[in-house]
Design a protein around this motif. Structure first.
Motif, PDB file in Angstrom:
ATOM      1  N   THR A  59       9.901  15.253 -20.787  1.00 31.54           N
ATOM      2  CA  THR A  59       9.980  16.476 -21.584  1.00 31.54           C
ATOM      3  C   THR A  59       9.538  16.173 -23.012  1.00 31.54           C
ATOM      4  N   THR A  60       9.610  17.188 -23.859  1.00 34.86           N
ATOM      5  CA  THR A  60       9.136  17.054 -25.235  1.00 34.86           C
ATOM      6  C   THR A  60      10.236  17.407 -26.225  1.00 34.86           C
ATOM      7  N   VAL A  61      10.035  17.033 -27.488  1.00 34.38           N
ATOM      8  CA  VAL A  61      11.016  17.344 -28.524  1.00 34.38           C
ATOM      9  C   VAL A  61      10.875  18.782 -29.009  1.00 34.38           C
ATOM     10  N   PHE A  62       9.768  19.461 -28.652  1.00 31.94           N
ATOM     11  CA  PHE A  62       9.540  20.817 -29.120  1.00 31.94           C
ATOM     12  C   PHE A  62      10.489  21.800 -28.436  1.00 31.94           C
ATOM     13  N   PRO A  63      10.818  22.911 -29.085  1.00 32.34           N
ATOM     14  CA  PRO A  63      11.592  23.962 -28.415  1.00 32.34           C
ATOM     15  C   PRO A  63      10.799  24.530 -27.244  1.00 32.34           C
ATOM     16  N   GLY A  64      11.500  24.960 -26.225  1.00 31.09           N
ATOM     17  CA  GLY A  64      10.826  25.541 -25.067  1.00 31.09           C
ATOM     18  C   GLY A  64      10.928  24.646 -23.846  1.00 31.09           C
ATOM     19  N   ASP A  65      10.596  25.235 -22.701  1.00 32.11           N
ATOM     20  CA  ASP A  65      10.680  24.530 -21.426  1.00 32.11           C
ATOM     21  C   ASP A  65       9.318  23.927 -21.092  1.00 32.11           C
ATOM     22  N   PHE A  66       9.058  22.737 -21.631  1.00 36.64           N
ATOM     23  CA  PHE A  66       7.783  22.070 -21.423  1.00 36.64           C
ATOM     24  C   PHE A  66       8.020  20.677 -20.857  1.00 36.64           C
ATOM     25  N   SER A  67       7.156  20.286 -19.934  1.00 42.24           N
ATOM     26  CA  SER A  67       7.335  18.972 -19.318  1.00 42.24           C
ATOM     27  C   SER A  67       6.037  18.503 -18.677  1.00 42.24           C
ATOM     28  N   ASP A  68       6.011  17.213 -18.379  1.00 44.15           N
ATOM     29  CA  ASP A  68       4.918  16.592 -17.644  1.00 44.15           C
ATOM     30  C   ASP A  68       5.527  15.955 -16.405  1.00 44.15           C
ATOM     31  N   ASN A  69       5.024  16.325 -15.229  1.00 46.27           N
ATOM     32  CA  ASN A  69       5.571  15.819 -13.971  1.00 46.27           C
ATOM     33  C   ASN A  69       4.472  15.157 -13.150  1.00 46.27           C
ATOM     34  N   ARG A  70       4.745  13.935 -12.719  1.00 40.68           N
ATOM     35  CA  ARG A  70       3.764  13.209 -11.915  1.00 40.68           C
ATOM     36  C   ARG A  70       4.438  12.646 -10.675  1.00 40.68           C
ATOM     37  N   GLY A  71       3.738  12.730  -9.572  1.00 41.19           N
ATOM     38  CA  GLY A  71       4.212  12.149  -8.321  1.00 41.19           C
ATOM     39  C   GLY A  71       3.112  11.289  -7.720  1.00 41.19           C
ATOM     40  N   SER A  72       3.484  10.288  -6.953  1.00 41.41           N
ATOM     41  CA  SER A  72       2.482   9.410  -6.351  1.00 41.41           C
ATOM     42  C   SER A  72       2.971   8.903  -5.006  1.00 41.41           C
ATOM     43  N   PHE A  73       2.012   8.558  -4.161  1.00 41.69           N
ATOM     44  CA  PHE A  73       2.313   7.978  -2.851  1.00 41.69           C
ATOM     45  C   PHE A  73       1.255   6.938  -2.546  1.00 41.69           C
ATOM     46  N   ASN A  74       1.672   5.772  -2.101  1.00 43.44           N
ATOM     47  CA  ASN A  74       0.705   4.726  -1.786  1.00 43.44           C
ATOM     48  C   ASN A  74       1.051   4.041  -0.471  1.00 43.44           C
ATOM     49  N   VAL A  75       0.015   3.553   0.206  1.00 37.77           N
ATOM     50  CA  VAL A  75       0.189   2.854   1.473  1.00 37.77           C
ATOM     51  C   VAL A  75      -0.769   1.671   1.510  1.00 37.77           C
ATOM     52  N   ASN A  76      -0.282   0.561   2.003  1.00 41.46           N
ATOM     53  CA  ASN A  76      -1.101  -0.639   2.195  1.00 41.46           C
ATOM     54  C   ASN A  76      -0.849  -1.171   3.602  1.00 41.46           C
ATOM     55  N   LEU A  77      -1.934  -1.534   4.287  1.00 39.50           N
ATOM     56  CA  LEU A  77      -1.832  -2.010   5.664  1.00 39.50           C
ATOM     57  C   LEU A  77      -2.772  -3.191   5.866  1.00 39.50           C
ATOM     58  N   HIS A  78      -2.261  -4.230   6.504  1.00 37.38           N
ATOM     59  CA  HIS A  78      -3.088  -5.384   6.871  1.00 37.38           C
ATOM     60  C   HIS A  78      -2.813  -5.729   8.330  1.00 37.38           C
ATOM     61  N   HIS A  79      -3.897  -5.871   9.104  1.00 34.18           N
ATOM     62  CA  HIS A  79      -3.747  -6.176  10.529  1.00 34.18           C
ATOM     63  C   HIS A  79      -4.770  -7.228  10.939  1.00 34.18           C
ATOM     64  N   ILE A  80      -4.324  -8.163  11.764  1.00 38.75           N
ATOM     65  CA  ILE A  80      -5.210  -9.148  12.368  1.00 38.75           C
ATOM     66  C   ILE A  80      -4.896  -9.204  13.854  1.00 38.75           C
ATOM     67  N   SER A  81      -5.936  -9.174  14.661  1.00 38.81           N
ATOM     68  CA  SER A  81      -5.731  -9.124  16.111  1.00 38.81           C
ATOM     69  C   SER A  81      -5.126 -10.428  16.618  1.00 38.81           C
ATOM     70  N   GLN A  82      -4.607 -10.351  17.827  1.00 39.08           N
ATOM     71  CA  GLN A  82      -3.938 -11.508  18.416  1.00 39.08           C
ATOM     72  C   GLN A  82      -4.897 -12.700  18.570  1.00 39.08           C
ATOM     73  N   ASP A  83      -6.181 -12.396  18.824  1.00 41.56           N
ATOM     74  CA  ASP A  83      -7.158 -13.482  18.987  1.00 41.56           C
ATOM     75  C   ASP A  83      -7.780 -13.911  17.657  1.00 41.56           C
ATOM     76  N   GLN A  84      -7.298 -13.324  16.548  1.00 38.16           N
ATOM     77  CA  GLN A  84      -7.730 -13.682  15.193  1.00 38.16           C
ATOM     78  C   GLN A  84      -9.183 -13.294  14.890  1.00 38.16           C
ATOM     79  N   LEU A  85      -9.802 -12.482  15.727  1.00 39.80           N
ATOM     80  CA  LEU A  85     -11.210 -12.125  15.516  1.00 39.80           C
ATOM     81  C   LEU A  85     -11.378 -10.870  14.657  1.00 39.80           C
ATOM     82  N   LEU A  86     -10.478  -9.935  14.775  1.00 37.59           N
ATOM     83  CA  LEU A  86     -10.571  -8.668  14.056  1.00 37.59           C
ATOM     84  C   LEU A  86      -9.548  -8.612  12.922  1.00 37.59           C
ATOM     85  N   GLN A  87     -10.013  -8.218  11.743  1.00 28.84           N
ATOM     86  CA  GLN A  87      -9.107  -8.027  10.608  1.00 28.84           C
ATOM     87  C   GLN A  87      -9.374  -6.660   9.985  1.00 28.84           C
ATOM     88  N   VAL A  88      -8.294  -5.981   9.651  1.00 33.53           N
ATOM     89  CA  VAL A  88      -8.396  -4.657   9.031  1.00 33.53           C
ATOM     90  C   VAL A  88      -7.465  -4.612   7.825  1.00 33.53           C
TER      91      VAL A  88
END
Length: 223
Positions: A59-88
């Motif tokens: 929010t801000t120090v100024f009079p009034g209903d003012f604000s800044d709102n931020r949201g985020s979502f992140n995903v990380n995935l690592h996969h290697i096949s059983q035979d070690q040949l494929l990596q993602v």
């Protein structure tokens, strides 16, 4: 006599018995900040993942209903096949921001108002633009103006590799980014000085950016 736009007090017109701390009125509030983040990870020997989300509220120090709102979502995935040949490898981050902090700089005039400056609101609660024939600057105008800025941003990346033969692999990286920004400002007639403005105003701004990239590769390592 009064100086331009009534910034300086006029001892012959202003009520010198009146005292208002305008700096405290406009800049003496309390701003609040909230940050929250949650993440979750897991997997096994072949697949690992991480999920996370965050939220920011300011929010801000100024009079009034003012604000800044931020949201985020992140995903990380690592996969290697059983035979070690494929990596993602895959990663993606999405964020959203909504900001309605005052879009007008008129509030900064609160720094310059003398303590005996006339009241900014008349008896009906409307903005006061004139005092005994002297034009007034009214920093409260921003309260009647509506500003909104919305932004969403997506950043993603994918990398795939496969070993065809010992020492020989094919790989490819894929990237995609998208940014959308929309900005609006409404200045109704009631928020404008009637002595200098006779029409209301609206401002709109839109920006869109999209980029993608593909990078195929062949890699050979002599064993």
């Amino acid at each position: 006599s009064a100086t331009d736009q009534g910034f300086a007090p006029d001892l012959l017109v202003y009520d010198t018995s009146q005292y208002t701390d305008f700096k405290k009125m406009f800049f003496g509030g309390n701003a609040h900040l909230t940050d929250a983040n949650i993440s979750f990870s897991g997997g096994n020997a072949n697949t690992q993942f991480l999920l996370g989300t965050g939220f920011h509220h300011e929010t801000t120090v100024f009079p009034g209903d003012f604000s800044d709102n931020r949201g985020s979502f992140n995903v990380n995935l690592h996969h290697i096949s059983q035979d070690q040949l494929l990596q993602v490898e895959f990663s993606s981050n999405y964020s959203f921001d909504q900001n309605n902090l005052a879009g007008s700089g008129v509030v900064s005039n609160g720094f310059t108002l003398p303590p005996d400056y006339p009241t900014l609101l008349d008896s009906t609660g409307k903005l006061n633009w004139n005092y005994k024939g002297i034009p007034l600057v009214n920093p409260f105008a921003y309260l009647l103006q509506k500003y909104t800025a919305k932004t969403d941003n997506l950043i993603s990346h994918l990398k795939v590799s496969y070993q065809l033969l010992p020492g020989l692999s094919i790989k490819s990286s894929f990237g995609y980014n998208a940014l959308n920004a929309n900005e609006t400002l409404f200045q109704p007639l009631i928020s404008l000085d009637p002595q200098t403005n006779s029409v209301s105003r609206s401002y709109f701004g839109t920006n869109q950016f999209k980029t993608w990239i593909v990078e195929p590769q062949i890699e050979y390592q002599k064993l």
